[in-house]
Design a protein around this motif. Sequence first.
Motif, PDB file in Angstrom:
ATOM      1  N   HIS A 201       0.837  -1.205   0.000  1.00  0.00           N
ATOM      2  CA  HIS A 201       0.000   0.000   0.000  1.00  0.00           C
ATOM      3  C   HIS A 201       0.866   1.246   0.000  1.00  0.00           C
TER       4      HIS A 201
ATOM      5  N   GLN B   7      -8.602   7.590  -2.677  1.00  0.00           N
ATOM      6  CA  GLN B   7      -9.664   6.701  -3.153  1.00  0.00           C
ATOM      7  C   GLN B   7      -9.207   5.246  -3.102  1.00  0.00           C
ATOM      8  N   PHE B   8      -7.973   4.999  -3.519  1.00  0.00           N
ATOM      9  CA  PHE B   8      -7.394   3.658  -3.459  1.00  0.00           C
ATOM     10  C   PHE B   8      -7.426   3.125  -2.027  1.00  0.00           C
TER      11      PHE B   8
ATOM     12  N   GLN C 271     -10.884   2.176  -0.638  1.00  0.00           N
ATOM     13  CA  GLN C 271     -11.338   0.913  -1.239  1.00  0.00           C
ATOM     14  C   GLN C 271     -10.571  -0.266  -0.646  1.00  0.00           C
ATOM     15  N   GLU C 272      -9.264  -0.154  -0.559  1.00  0.00           N
ATOM     16  CA  GLU C 272      -8.429  -1.245  -0.044  1.00  0.00           C
ATOM     17  C   GLU C 272      -8.761  -1.596   1.407  1.00  0.00           C
TER      18      GLU C 272
END
Length: 170
Positions: free
Chosen positions: A7, A25-26, A29-30
């Motif tokens: 990450h 945003q990533f 979601q993760e």
Amino acid sequence: MKSFPEHLQIVNTFHELGETIAAAQFLIQEYGLENPNFKGFELREKAKPEFVLMTTEGALGEPQIIRIPENTFEFPLHLMLNLLMHEMIHVTQKTKENLIEDKNEREWQAYYEMLFHEQYPQVPELSHFHKRFFANKALDYYNRMGEGTLLHIKYANQKQKVDLLLLNIM
């Protein structure tokens, strides 16, 4: 889910490309922080090392925008993840289904989650330094609820847990 180092590498790549919103945003979601009431991210002025401001904005019961500093990912990722989680909790609190009108209660719940990760155990823990800081912020909001109020009573057990945490990390 990818590992924390993975990450970090992905977020650093987004940061180097100037894609702060894509990185945020990533991460939501993760880490499973999405919410249908979330409208999106917007950038705000750069943060300073001693003060990183993120805010959730929008009318109660309406979709929410989270404003994050354009340099969000110049700071430790575990801290930014916890701050994003804090704001996503506010997004949930401002839905018609989960509406919490009292700001003190909203802040208490969000800071409490930053300390104990009961809803989002996948979010990395904070350092003792940051736990002390956010525990004291939580207690400020608890005290603003008013001595002997229904909210004080509602969160009395959680307050004891925060007090105990502070004693154990001093």
